[in-house]
Every structure is written in C-alpha cells, then in structure tokens.
Design a protein around this motif. Structure first.
Motif, PDB file in Angstrom:
ATOM      1  N   THR A 266       0.816  -1.212   0.000  1.00 19.00           N
ATOM      2  CA  THR A 266       0.000   0.000   0.000  1.00 19.00           C
ATOM      3  C   THR A 266       0.850   1.262   0.000  1.00 19.00           C
ATOM      4  O   THR A 266       0.367   2.327  -0.387  1.00 19.00           O
ATOM      5  CB  THR A 266      -0.927   0.013   1.229  1.00 19.00           C
ATOM      6  N   SER A 267       2.100   1.157   0.444  1.00 16.42           N
ATOM      7  CA  SER A 267       2.945   2.349   0.474  1.00 16.42           C
ATOM      8  C   SER A 267       3.733   2.550  -0.818  1.00 16.42           C
ATOM      9  O   SER A 267       4.563   3.460  -0.901  1.00 16.42           O
ATOM     10  CB  SER A 267       3.905   2.295   1.667  1.00 16.42           C
ATOM     11  N   ILE A 268       3.490   1.717  -1.839  1.00 21.02           N
ATOM     12  CA  ILE A 268       4.034   1.992  -3.170  1.00 21.02           C
ATOM     13  C   ILE A 268       3.499   3.348  -3.618  1.00 21.02           C
ATOM     14  O   ILE A 268       2.306   3.646  -3.479  1.00 21.02           O
ATOM     15  CB  ILE A 268       3.602   0.894  -4.166  1.00 21.02           C
ATOM     16  N   ASP A 269       4.356   4.185  -4.166  1.00 22.25           N
ATOM     17  CA  ASP A 269       3.916   5.513  -4.604  1.00 22.25           C
ATOM     18  C   ASP A 269       3.246   5.490  -5.968  1.00 22.25           C
ATOM     19  O   ASP A 269       2.323   6.268  -6.223  1.00 22.25           O
ATOM     20  CB  ASP A 269       5.103   6.474  -4.628  1.00 22.25           C
ATOM     21  N   ILE A 270       3.699   4.601  -6.864  1.00 17.15           N
ATOM     22  CA  ILE A 270       3.122   4.527  -8.204  1.00 17.15           C
ATOM     23  C   ILE A 270       3.600   3.231  -8.850  1.00 17.15           C
ATOM     24  O   ILE A 270       4.651   2.701  -8.495  1.00 17.15           O
ATOM     25  CB  ILE A 270       3.528   5.757  -9.064  1.00 17.15           C
ATOM     26  N   THR A 271       2.823   2.731  -9.792  1.00 19.19           N
ATOM     27  CA  THR A 271       3.198   1.562 -10.579  1.00 19.19           C
ATOM     28  C   THR A 271       3.393   2.003 -12.020  1.00 19.19           C
ATOM     29  O   THR A 271       2.662   2.861 -12.520  1.00 19.19           O
ATOM     30  CB  THR A 271       2.105   0.475 -10.488  1.00 19.19           C
ATOM     31  N   ALA A 272       4.382   1.421 -12.686  1.00 21.20           N
ATOM     32  CA  ALA A 272       4.674   1.753 -14.080  1.00 21.20           C
ATOM     33  C   ALA A 272       5.047   0.468 -14.815  1.00 21.20           C
ATOM     34  O   ALA A 272       5.424  -0.532 -14.199  1.00 21.20           O
ATOM     35  CB  ALA A 272       5.811   2.775 -14.163  1.00 21.20           C
ATOM     36  N   PRO A 273       4.966   0.480 -16.142  1.00 24.86           N
ATOM     37  CA  PRO A 273       5.300  -0.728 -16.889  1.00 24.86           C
ATOM     38  C   PRO A 273       6.749  -1.174 -16.662  1.00 24.86           C
ATOM     39  O   PRO A 273       7.681  -0.393 -16.853  1.00 24.86           O
ATOM     40  CB  PRO A 273       5.078  -0.311 -18.345  1.00 24.86           C
ATOM     41  N   GLY A 274       6.898  -2.415 -16.217  1.00 24.77           N
ATOM     42  CA  GLY A 274       8.219  -3.019 -16.062  1.00 24.77           C
ATOM     43  C   GLY A 274       8.392  -4.224 -16.956  1.00 24.77           C
ATOM     44  O   GLY A 274       9.499  -4.697 -17.190  1.00 24.77           O
ATOM     45  N   GLY A 275       7.277  -4.727 -17.473  1.00 24.22           N
ATOM     46  CA  GLY A 275       7.308  -5.801 -18.445  1.00 24.22           C
ATOM     47  C   GLY A 275       7.610  -7.168 -17.877  1.00 24.22           C
ATOM     48  O   GLY A 275       7.976  -7.328 -16.709  1.00 24.22           O
ATOM     49  N   GLU A 276       7.441  -8.172 -18.714  1.00 23.05           N
ATOM     50  CA  GLU A 276       7.803  -9.549 -18.382  1.00 23.05           C
ATOM     51  C   GLU A 276       8.380 -10.199 -19.631  1.00 23.05           C
ATOM     52  O   GLU A 276       7.649 -10.482 -20.578  1.00 23.05           O
ATOM     53  CB  GLU A 276       6.589 -10.343 -17.899  1.00 23.05           C
ATOM     54  N   THR A 277       9.676 -10.406 -19.663  1.00 29.68           N
ATOM     55  CA  THR A 277      10.278 -11.123 -20.780  1.00 29.68           C
ATOM     56  C   THR A 277      10.064 -12.620 -20.639  1.00 29.68           C
ATOM     57  O   THR A 277      10.186 -13.371 -21.607  1.00 29.68           O
ATOM     58  CB  THR A 277      11.785 -10.833 -20.859  1.00 29.68           C
ATOM     59  N   CYS A 278       9.778 -13.050 -19.419  1.00 33.62           N
ATOM     60  CA  CYS A 278       9.452 -14.440 -19.145  1.00 33.62           C
ATOM     61  C   CYS A 278       8.590 -14.475 -17.888  1.00 33.62           C
ATOM     62  O   CYS A 278       8.515 -13.492 -17.154  1.00 33.62           O
ATOM     63  CB  CYS A 278      10.707 -15.282 -18.951  1.00 33.62           C
ATOM     64  N   SER A 279       7.944 -15.593 -17.652  1.00 35.87           N
ATOM     65  CA  SER A 279       7.073 -15.686 -16.490  1.00 35.87           C
ATOM     66  C   SER A 279       6.939 -17.137 -16.063  1.00 35.87           C
ATOM     67  O   SER A 279       7.166 -18.056 -16.854  1.00 35.87           O
ATOM     68  CB  SER A 279       5.694 -15.104 -16.816  1.00 35.87           C
ATOM     69  N   PRO A 280       6.560 -17.361 -14.798  1.00 33.23           N
ATOM     70  CA  PRO A 280       6.318 -18.726 -14.330  1.00 33.23           C
ATOM     71  C   PRO A 280       4.980 -19.230 -14.843  1.00 33.23           C
ATOM     72  O   PRO A 280       4.245 -18.507 -15.522  1.00 33.23           O
ATOM     73  CB  PRO A 280       6.308 -18.563 -12.809  1.00 33.23           C
ATOM     74  N   ASN A 281       4.653 -20.465 -14.546  1.00 38.83           N
ATOM     75  CA  ASN A 281       3.394 -21.035 -15.016  1.00 38.83           C
ATOM     76  C   ASN A 281       2.184 -20.319 -14.426  1.00 38.83           C
ATOM     77  O   ASN A 281       1.178 -20.121 -15.088  1.00 38.83           O
ATOM     78  CB  ASN A 281       3.330 -22.533 -14.683  1.00 38.83           C
ATOM     79  N   SER A 282       2.284 -19.927 -13.167  1.00 36.91           N
ATOM     80  CA  SER A 282       1.179 -19.214 -12.534  1.00 36.91           C
ATOM     81  C   SER A 282       1.349 -17.715 -12.738  1.00 36.91           C
ATOM     82  O   SER A 282       2.469 -17.203 -12.765  1.00 36.91           O
ATOM     83  CB  SER A 282       1.133 -19.526 -11.032  1.00 36.91           C
ATOM     84  N   GLU A 283       0.214 -17.016 -12.914  1.00 40.96           N
ATOM     85  CA  GLU A 283       0.283 -15.575 -13.184  1.00 40.96           C
ATOM     86  C   GLU A 283       0.869 -14.811 -12.010  1.00 40.96           C
ATOM     87  O   GLU A 283       1.627 -13.864 -12.187  1.00 40.96           O
ATOM     88  CB  GLU A 283      -1.108 -15.044 -13.508  1.00 40.96           C
ATOM     89  N   PHE A 284       0.510 -15.221 -10.794  1.00 39.72           N
ATOM     90  CA  PHE A 284       1.031 -14.570  -9.604  1.00 39.72           C
ATOM     91  C   PHE A 284       1.654 -15.607  -8.676  1.00 39.72           C
ATOM     92  O   PHE A 284       1.131 -16.719  -8.532  1.00 39.72           O
ATOM     93  CB  PHE A 284      -0.079 -13.829  -8.853  1.00 39.72           C
ATOM     94  N   LEU A 285       2.751 -15.228  -8.044  1.00 40.79           N
ATOM     95  CA  LEU A 285       3.345 -16.071  -7.020  1.00 40.79           C
ATOM     96  C   LEU A 285       2.664 -15.782  -5.693  1.00 40.79           C
ATOM     97  O   LEU A 285       2.207 -14.662  -5.454  1.00 40.79           O
ATOM     98  CB  LEU A 285       4.835 -15.773  -6.886  1.00 40.79           C
ATOM     99  N   PRO A 286       2.599 -16.755  -4.798  1.00 44.85           N
ATOM    100  CA  PRO A 286       2.141 -16.432  -3.437  1.00 44.85           C
ATOM    101  C   PRO A 286       3.005 -15.314  -2.870  1.00 44.85           C
ATOM    102  O   PRO A 286       4.216 -15.270  -3.112  1.00 44.85           O
ATOM    103  CB  PRO A 286       2.338 -17.755  -2.687  1.00 44.85           C
ATOM    104  N   LEU A 287       2.397 -14.396  -2.150  1.00 40.43           N
ATOM    105  CA  LEU A 287       3.146 -13.269  -1.604  1.00 40.43           C
ATOM    106  C   LEU A 287       4.331 -13.763  -0.788  1.00 40.43           C
ATOM    107  O   LEU A 287       4.230 -14.749  -0.050  1.00 40.43           O
ATOM    108  CB  LEU A 287       2.229 -12.397  -0.741  1.00 40.43           C
TER     109      LEU A 287
END
Length: 615
Positions: free
Chosen positions: A376-397
């Motif tokens: 929640t204390s992130i100031d802003i999000t911007a495109p960082g991209g994904e050149t590769c990714s794991p099988n699941s879209e999100f990892l457990p926190l």
C-alpha cells in the motif's frame, strides 16, 4: 447510490444540462460549450446546432436572421473601430450542424459573449468552437511501435498526450547504475557523469562462491569515466535504464525516450555482477544533486531527478536516508525501483526511505508483474514488463522469485531500450519501471512554474493514477498505474496564460464497471490556483455508449460535495455527452475533482472517454 443517503454530503442541482437523446423544450436556451476557449486565443469559426424542426434549421433566411441578431448584440474588440460584427453561414455539416464564421477575429471574452448570444436563441440547441485539430506527438523512431509500455492504452504509461505539452527540455536526470555504454541513439542526450566504484577487488557476493561483487573491472577506483565496463556481468543495465529516460527521439531510428528533451547524467556505482557498495551509492546520490563529495570534482549539472534502479531486501538504512535527505534539500526528486523480490516495499532499500518515489512494475496486461515488490505504500506503478514468467500468473506473496524461474518466454512483453554496440533489447524488472517514472517526473517539473516537492509529485502521481484492482495486483500497487498525460496536466495546474477561466482535462479514459452502483471515477487535479471555484463552472462530459436507462453521473468536488449531472431513467439508449453548467458552492479550486459514473443494471459496459472542467 448509497452516498445519496449520507446527510454529510451536499447534493446540488444543475442550473442547466444537456444530454443527447433527451428531448429539450424550445423554451430553454441552448448550451454554449466554452471548454475550448483559451485566455490568449483568437476565434472566428463556430458550429451551431439548431433544434430539429426549428425555422433556422431548414430556412436560410431564418438562419441569417438568427445569426444577425446574435452578432448585433455582441460587443466588438476596440480595434474594430465601430464596425458591425458580421456572421456568415459557410456550410451545413453531415449531421445538420451549421458552420459559421465571423468577419472579425475575437479574443476569448468576445468569443464567449458571441457564443452566449447565439445560445440565447430558443431555436439553438448548442454552439461550440470549430477548433483546429493537430496531430499528436508520435515519434518516428523505427522501433517505437514495439514500446507498448509508452502507449496511450489501458496498460501503457500514456505518454503521447504529455509529449504534446513537453518533452522535458531543460531537465537533468541522474542515473545511478552500472554506468553507460556509447550508443548512437543515446549519446546526444548524455552529459558528463562520474565513476563512483571505489573497489578494484569488490566484496562478498553472499552466495558463498563469488567474492568479487562490485569490483570496478576497469582496473582503478573512482574517476571521471562512467563507461559501463561490467556489461558482461550486468547486461548493460544502466544503458538500458538511461535509454528509457532519454533515448534520442524523432530521429527515424531506434527507440524513444520518456523525457527525450531532457539530459542524462550517468553515475557508475554498480560494478561486477551488477553490484555495488552502499558507501559508493550514497556518495553518488549526494553528488548527483549538486552536493560535495571529497576528492570528486563538483557536478556541473545537478540533477532535477535521480533514478535508482537498484536496491536490497531490507528496510531503509541510515546511509541511504541521510544521502537522500541531502538530495531532497538540494531540490532533486529521488525515484527508486521497488524491487523484484515479491515482498512488501517496507522491506526494500532504498525504496522504503522517506523522500523517495517508490515504483512497482506492471506487465503488458496491466497486472502487477509476477516478480514485483508490492504494498500500500508503493507511490506509483509503471510498466516493467515480463520477458518471461512462471506457469502461474502470480506467485504467493513473499515467495522468492529466484526460486521459481521462468518457464514461459515472451521477450517482446518486456521493456525495449538501448544496449551496448548500438543495439536494443527487452528487459524486465522494477528497474525498467523506475526510469519511466523518473522521466515522467522530469516532464512534470518541466511544465511547473516552480519546482514541485517530492510530496507534491507523489500526490499528483497518485491522484492521476489509474487504479489497479486487487485481482490484478495481489498485495497492492499503491494508487495504481501511472498516467503521464494526466500527471503532466496536473503538474501544469493553473499555470496557463492569463488570469481568466482555464480548462482542465482528465487525459485518459476510465472503464465503468457493469452493474456496479459504486461506479468508476476519473480524476482531474487542479493546483496552483488561488481562491474558490466560481458558481458557474462548466463540465464537458463524454460517456461512450450504449447505456440503457441505468446511468448515474456525478461531479465530486475536492471537499466531497456531490453534484448530480445525470440520473437517467427510461427505455432508450443513454449516451451522456455535452456541456453542463453547474451551480457550485464556492469550493476551493485546488484539489482533486472527480467525475463518477455508475451503471445500475447489467446491460452494457462503457467508459468515461473524456471530460473537462472550466473555471
């Protein structure tokens, strides 16, 4: 809507409203859309829409009489020396609008007076300026089309609209990183930097195998040559970051930079394996902002913005905080990558330090990138991209991304920028997101009459951001995805020419959830003005249809007051568009004004396309 039952919120009526598709009685005057008028503007063409079935809509004699009456009751500029204003009908548009021209160019006040006189005719439905459109600033760089992360889209940083206003000319951005490699698409925007890597041998890498992290690789300590000599182990990270900020643009070659009118000062603090000592980085922060570092020549080009695409998994340390405080006191805005460890940003250094704009990363689909630090204390999000990714879209926190690996490869979904040997390549990371924001901050400062503070920049970025839902951002992405055009417009605030009425635009579209009583809000930030909003503010609204009898549209003032613009019932389609004059209650001008649209039935999905407010 539940908010309508809150007795602490004031609901106010409109003095006049226009909604297409709703029959209007000819007993009422038409609407004068004044949103395009500028203080120093000059106008002589107008579009007049007469009510269906009225005499001027079909008869040229009646049309001439209507225009002559409006002209006779409009004061001319003093330079006209008593000449009577003349209006001429040029042609009728495909949908019936009358294109009208004046024989004398009118300033802002005169044009407004004429438009109000035209609208006073009960036969007139609306009148607006016949404005000149211009092409948007679209770079001609050959690989710009691959830079999805800049696009005016739901997942891009929405840069084109900002480039119409500024490219960052006059701003200096320091890049504290691995140094820089010579590049034909970058060199022209590079100022002299410095090599702060002090150790020839480096230190413990923490893996029990390598003990040369941070080694200079150039055989000496600090010097005035910031060239990247550790490209084989760092991947020319600093060159990629610098290109995102300041690649030469509109040269029909390569890529574009976010703030391509700005200059970049490269500071080499990361050596072998892309690592560096806190002591070197802290000194570089101070020097970049114009501070003094022993045995290092003064920086001839103090930075307006400092980008740090680097960090470690720990809370902010004293060494970093002290250096950042000096830089802030010297007038620099410090921007830092949140980190790639899939942890809360409170455990990331220097992103968690005070006086830092922390940046999380999003992917090509508008989700939080699977590796990105969050919170929640992130100031802003911007495109960082994904050149590769794991099988699941999100990892457990809190899952360590390095233990998962990339099983799916999609390089073009990363961020494209400059590399060594005049090449280009895609990378992923909050390291790629951070320079987007550093460049955007340079654009914001370039349009500000006085430099904004870190707190002011953070506030403007947040208030203009496009929210990212919890489903798209487990752990939280702060206020959401950066919107460059909106942020730059907000930074410009009330700095337009002259003291008269000014128009503020939202700069982007916002999707309206289907069958959702809370709706969606599109923000406009007003700053730099004095006093309160006048009672006769005008709002121009465009809601992309179709909607069927279920749309509520409200304007929410900075103090929370709610003004209902539209509350539609009936069976016909519901496309809200036009100029609405509101009876405001003298709220303070400065602050966040919101247009909220709620869909009450599961029938259609639309969006707030554009809207503006004038006062």
């Amino acid at each position: 809507m539940a908010v309508r039952q809150n007795r602490n919120i004031r609901l106010h009526a409109l003095t006049a409203a226009l909604a297409l598709g709703c029959a209007a009685s000819p007993a009422f005057a038409g609407q004068a859309n004044l949103s395009g008028l500028k203080a120093n503007g000059s106008y002589d063409r107008f579009i007049v829409n007469y009510r269906a079935g009225s005499a001027p809509a079909a008869d040229t004699v009646s049309l001439a009489s209507s225009l002559n009456s409006a002209a006779a009751n409009t004061a001319l500029p003093a330079a006209a020396k008593g000449k009577r204003l003349g209006l001429k009908h040029l042609r009728t548009m495909a949908l019936g609008g009358k294109v009208v021209t004046a024989d004398t160019r009118l300033n802002r006040d005169e044009a407004e007076a004429l438009m109000r006189q035209i609208a006073a005719d009960p036969n007139v439905a609306s009148v607006e300026l016949d404005l000149m459109a211009h092409q948007l600033a679209t770079p001609n760089d050959t690989r710009y089309g691959e830079q999805w992360h800049y696009a005016a889209s739901a997942v891009g940083a929405n840069l084109p609209g900002a480039w119409d206003r500024t490219t960052g000319t006059g701003m200096v951005v320091a890049v504290i990183d691995t140094g820089i490699a010579s590049h034909t698409d970058l060199n022209a925007n590079i100022l002299p930097g410095y090599d702060f890597v002090s150790s020839v041998s480096g230190g413990n890498c923490g893996d029990g195998v390598n003990f040369d992290c941070g080694a200079s690789e150039d055989g000496d300590g600090r010097d005035a040559n910031p060239n990247d000599n550790s490209g084989t182990t760092s991947g020319y990270h600093g060159t990629h970051v610098a290109g995102t900020i300041g690649a030469v643009t509109n040269n029909a070659s390569g890529v574009a930079g976010v703030a391509y009118g700005a200059k970049v000062v490269p500071l080499r603090t990361l050596g072998k394996r892309g690592a560096g000592f806190t002591s070197d980085i802290a000194d570089a922060i101070v020097w970049a902002s114009g501070g003094t570092v022993a045995s290092v020549p003064a920086n001839a080009n103090p930075a307006d913005v400092i980008n740090m695409s680097l960090g470690s998994d720990q809370a902010c340390t004293k060494a970093y905080q002290d250096a950042i405080n000096i830089a802030t006191a010297n007038g620099a805005i410090v921007v830092a990558a949140a980190g790639n460890s899939n942890i809360d940003v409170t455990g990331s250094n220097p992103a968690s330090c005070n006086n830092v704009i922390s940046v999380a990363a999003s992917d090509k689909n508008g989700n939080r990138a699977w590796y990105s630090t969050y919170g929640t204390s992130i100031d802003i999000t911007a495109p960082g991209g994904e050149t590769c990714s794991p099988n699941s879209e999100f990892l457990p926190l809190n899952t360590d991304p390095t233990t998962v690996g990339c099983s799916r490869s999609h390089p073009a979904d990363g961020v494209l920028s400059t590399l060594n040997n005049n090449s280009f390549g895609f990378m992923q990371g909050t390291s790629m997101a951070s320079p987007h924001v550093a460049g955007i901050v340079a654009l914001m400062q370039a349009v500000s009459t006085t430099p904004k503070t870190t707190a002011q920049i953070a506030s403007l970025l947040a208030s203009t951001a496009r929210p990212i839902t919890a489903a798209k951002c487990p752990g939280g992405c702060g206020p959401g995805l950066v919107d460059t055009a909106a942020a730059v417009a907000a930074a410009a605030g009330g700095t337009g020419p002259g003291p008269g009425p000014q128009t503020y635009n939202n700069g982007t579209d916002v999707n309206i959830p289907d069958n959702n009583a809370t709706g969606a809000s599109s923000n406009i930030v007003v700053s730099g003005r004095t006093g309160n909003a006048p009672s006769n503010a005008s709002v121009t609204v465009n809601i992309i249809h179709p909607y069927k009898s279920d749309l509520i549209v409200d304007l929410i003032a900075p103090d929370g007051s709610v003004y209902n613009i539209h509350n539609r019932t009936g069976a016909d389609a519901d496309n809200v568009s036009g100029t609405f004059t509101l009876n405001l209650s003298s709220e303070a001008l400065n602050g966040t004004w919101k247009l909220r649209a709620a869909d009450r039935a599961a029938q259609d999905i639309g969006r707030i396309d554009t809207w503006s407010i004038t006062f």
